[in-house]
Design a protein around this motif. Sequence first.
Motif, short mmCIF file in Angstrom:
data_model
loop_
_atom_site.label_atom_id
_atom_site.label_comp_id
_atom_site.label_asym_id
_atom_site.label_seq_id
_atom_site.Cartn_x
_atom_site.Cartn_y
_atom_site.Cartn_z
N GLY A 19 0.76 -1.23 -0.09
CA GLY A 19 -0.01 0.13 0.10
C GLY A 19 0.70 1.18 0.01
N THR A 20 2.13 1.18 -0.20
CA THR A 20 3.00 2.25 -0.38
C THR A 20 2.93 3.08 -1.39
OG1 THR A 20 4.71 0.99 -0.85
CG2 THR A 20 4.42 1.15 1.70
N THR A 21 3.43 4.23 -1.44
CA THR A 21 3.96 5.07 -2.64
C THR A 21 5.69 5.13 -2.49
OG1 THR A 21 3.58 7.18 -1.32
CG2 THR A 21 1.95 6.60 -2.58
N VAL A 22 6.18 4.91 -3.77
CA VAL A 22 7.43 4.75 -3.94
C VAL A 22 8.13 5.83 -5.17
CG1 VAL A 22 9.44 3.08 -4.47
CG2 VAL A 22 7.40 2.52 -3.22
N LEU A 23 9.36 6.16 -4.95
CA LEU A 23 10.08 6.98 -5.86
C LEU A 23 11.24 6.41 -6.08
CD1 LEU A 23 10.17 9.68 -7.56
CD2 LEU A 23 11.31 10.65 -5.52
N ASP A 24 11.54 5.95 -7.48
CA ASP A 24 12.80 5.23 -7.81
C ASP A 24 13.73 6.34 -8.54
OD1 ASP A 24 14.76 3.55 -8.61
OD2 ASP A 24 13.61 2.45 -9.74
N VAL A 25 14.86 6.80 -8.00
CA VAL A 25 15.60 7.82 -8.46
C VAL A 25 16.76 7.18 -9.42
CG1 VAL A 25 17.12 9.66 -8.06
CG2 VAL A 25 15.45 9.33 -6.38
N GLY A 26 16.94 7.51 -10.61
CA GLY A 26 17.76 7.05 -11.69
C GLY A 26 17.54 5.52 -11.91
N SER A 27 16.37 5.21 -12.40
CA SER A 27 15.87 3.86 -12.19
C SER A 27 16.40 3.05 -13.09
CB SER A 27 14.14 4.16 -12.44
OG SER A 27 14.15 4.77 -13.76
N GLY A 28 17.34 3.58 -14.27
CA GLY A 28 17.88 2.52 -15.26
C GLY A 28 16.85 1.47 -15.74
N THR A 29 16.93 0.17 -15.57
CA THR A 29 16.09 -0.73 -16.21
C THR A 29 14.58 -0.79 -15.46
OG1 THR A 29 16.93 -2.56 -14.58
CG2 THR A 29 18.08 -2.42 -16.62
N GLY A 30 14.55 -0.37 -14.31
CA GLY A 30 13.51 -0.30 -13.57
C GLY A 30 13.30 -1.46 -12.47
N ILE A 31 14.33 -2.20 -12.34
CA ILE A 31 14.30 -3.30 -11.51
C ILE A 31 13.81 -3.04 -10.15
CG2 ILE A 31 16.74 -3.20 -11.05
CD1 ILE A 31 17.03 -5.99 -10.92
N LEU A 32 14.13 -1.79 -9.40
CA LEU A 32 13.93 -1.38 -8.11
C LEU A 32 12.46 -1.17 -8.10
CD1 LEU A 32 16.97 0.34 -6.91
CD2 LEU A 32 16.67 -1.98 -6.90
N LYS A 86 1.57 2.76 -5.65
CA LYS A 86 1.84 3.82 -6.69
C LYS A 86 3.62 3.75 -6.78
CE LYS A 86 1.81 8.61 -7.87
NZ LYS A 86 1.07 9.88 -7.32
N VAL A 87 4.14 3.63 -7.97
CA VAL A 87 5.59 3.85 -7.98
C VAL A 87 5.84 5.03 -9.18
CG1 VAL A 87 7.86 2.67 -8.31
CG2 VAL A 87 6.00 1.41 -7.46
N LEU A 88 6.74 5.80 -8.79
CA LEU A 88 7.29 6.75 -9.96
C LEU A 88 8.50 6.42 -9.77
CD1 LEU A 88 6.30 9.29 -11.70
CD2 LEU A 88 7.13 10.89 -9.79
N ALA A 89 9.10 6.44 -11.10
CA ALA A 89 10.59 6.01 -11.47
C ALA A 89 10.93 7.18 -12.63
CB ALA A 89 10.73 4.78 -12.03
N PHE A 90 12.25 7.41 -12.49
CA PHE A 90 12.66 8.35 -13.57
C PHE A 90 14.01 8.29 -13.82
CE2 PHE A 90 13.30 10.82 -9.68
CZ PHE A 90 14.46 11.43 -9.70
N TRP A 113 17.21 6.33 -23.40
CA TRP A 113 16.99 4.93 -23.76
C TRP A 113 16.68 4.21 -22.47
CZ3 TRP A 113 20.78 3.21 -20.47
CH2 TRP A 113 21.88 4.06 -20.25
N ALA A 114 17.06 4.60 -21.44
CA ALA A 114 17.00 4.18 -20.02
C ALA A 114 15.24 4.03 -19.73
CB ALA A 114 17.61 4.72 -18.72
N VAL A 115 14.68 5.22 -20.11
CA VAL A 115 13.34 5.27 -19.65
C VAL A 115 12.48 4.37 -20.63
CG1 VAL A 115 11.34 6.87 -20.12
CG2 VAL A 115 13.46 7.76 -18.93
N THR A 134 5.08 4.34 -13.16
CA THR A 134 5.28 5.14 -14.13
C THR A 134 6.58 5.56 -14.26
OG1 THR A 134 2.72 6.46 -13.60
CG2 THR A 134 4.37 7.66 -14.72
N VAL A 135 6.97 5.82 -15.40
CA VAL A 135 8.25 6.16 -15.87
C VAL A 135 8.49 7.38 -16.51
CG1 VAL A 135 10.67 5.31 -16.59
CG2 VAL A 135 8.84 3.65 -15.72
N PHE A 136 9.28 8.44 -16.11
CA PHE A 136 9.55 9.48 -17.06
C PHE A 136 11.03 9.80 -17.21
CE2 PHE A 136 9.45 11.60 -12.76
CZ PHE A 136 10.23 12.84 -12.78
#
Length: 275
Positions: free
Chosen positions: A140-153, A164-168, A173-175, A191-193
């Motif tokens: 049930g958490t909201t998460v921010l993934d900084v410098g997400s690369g492949t998006g693995i985390l 909800k997970v926001l990754a950037f 090419w990484a996005v 969501t990735v941006f």
Amino acid sequence: MNYSELQLHLSPDFTDILTAELGELGFESFVETDEGLNAYIIEPDFDEKAIQELIAKYASQTAIAYQVNSLEKRNWNAEWERNYEPIEVVDKVRVRASFHELDARFRYDIVINPKMSFGTGHHETTAMMLEQQLGLDFAGTTVLDVGSGTGILAILAAKMGAKKVLAFDIEEWAVENAWENVELNDCPQITVFQGTIDDVDPNDLYDIVLANINRNVLLVDIPNYTKLLNEKGYLLVSGFYEHDAPDIQQKATEAGLTFVRDMINKEWTSLLFQK
């Protein structure tokens, strides 16, 4: 666009150190080989003088030889496919490519086709982040993934129950790669941006912030990550050596965070803090 492939012949004891150094020079992806290390960078960004200076820096400690090849992107895909083997994290997470079979023994199955992105789980920093994540409650958490690369985390966070997970990432090419992996893992809550921490809405707060990135970025941006955390929220970081940990911890303490625990693997370190 073509890539430059830097093939380094060196002692295994120096593989991690050169990976970090080359990351600072803009190299994007790395493959450990029997001879040492292959590193990849967009051809226009390749600076051979910088490579020669880097080798000279370590010349008194170990013998290093190198050669440079021009590599088209499609050849890189074949390269990682030949070298990419699944990894396992504390018998709970298995990270594999789409051409590997599912292993039902693992609670979390993550499919990562890394292309040119860093973050397959093979590097110690990524593996530690995954292991540290297993010790947190993402339900049930909201998460921010900084410098997400492949998006693995971000993908593991979603599989562990994040709503909800926001990754950037700063690289286009990484996005694109992260979006592909998000779809492969069926994680619609991600969501990735393309952008930086400055592009994150300051009115949106997160329960957990994940940042597997280099020490210099962390030292600048830890206060920004802290502002985006809910009270009692967690900041989990890696991407730096053990000797850099005191500086990271001091910056986090100054930002109002409390140290929770650390993890060390081959001189690389991961730190967990709580607001």
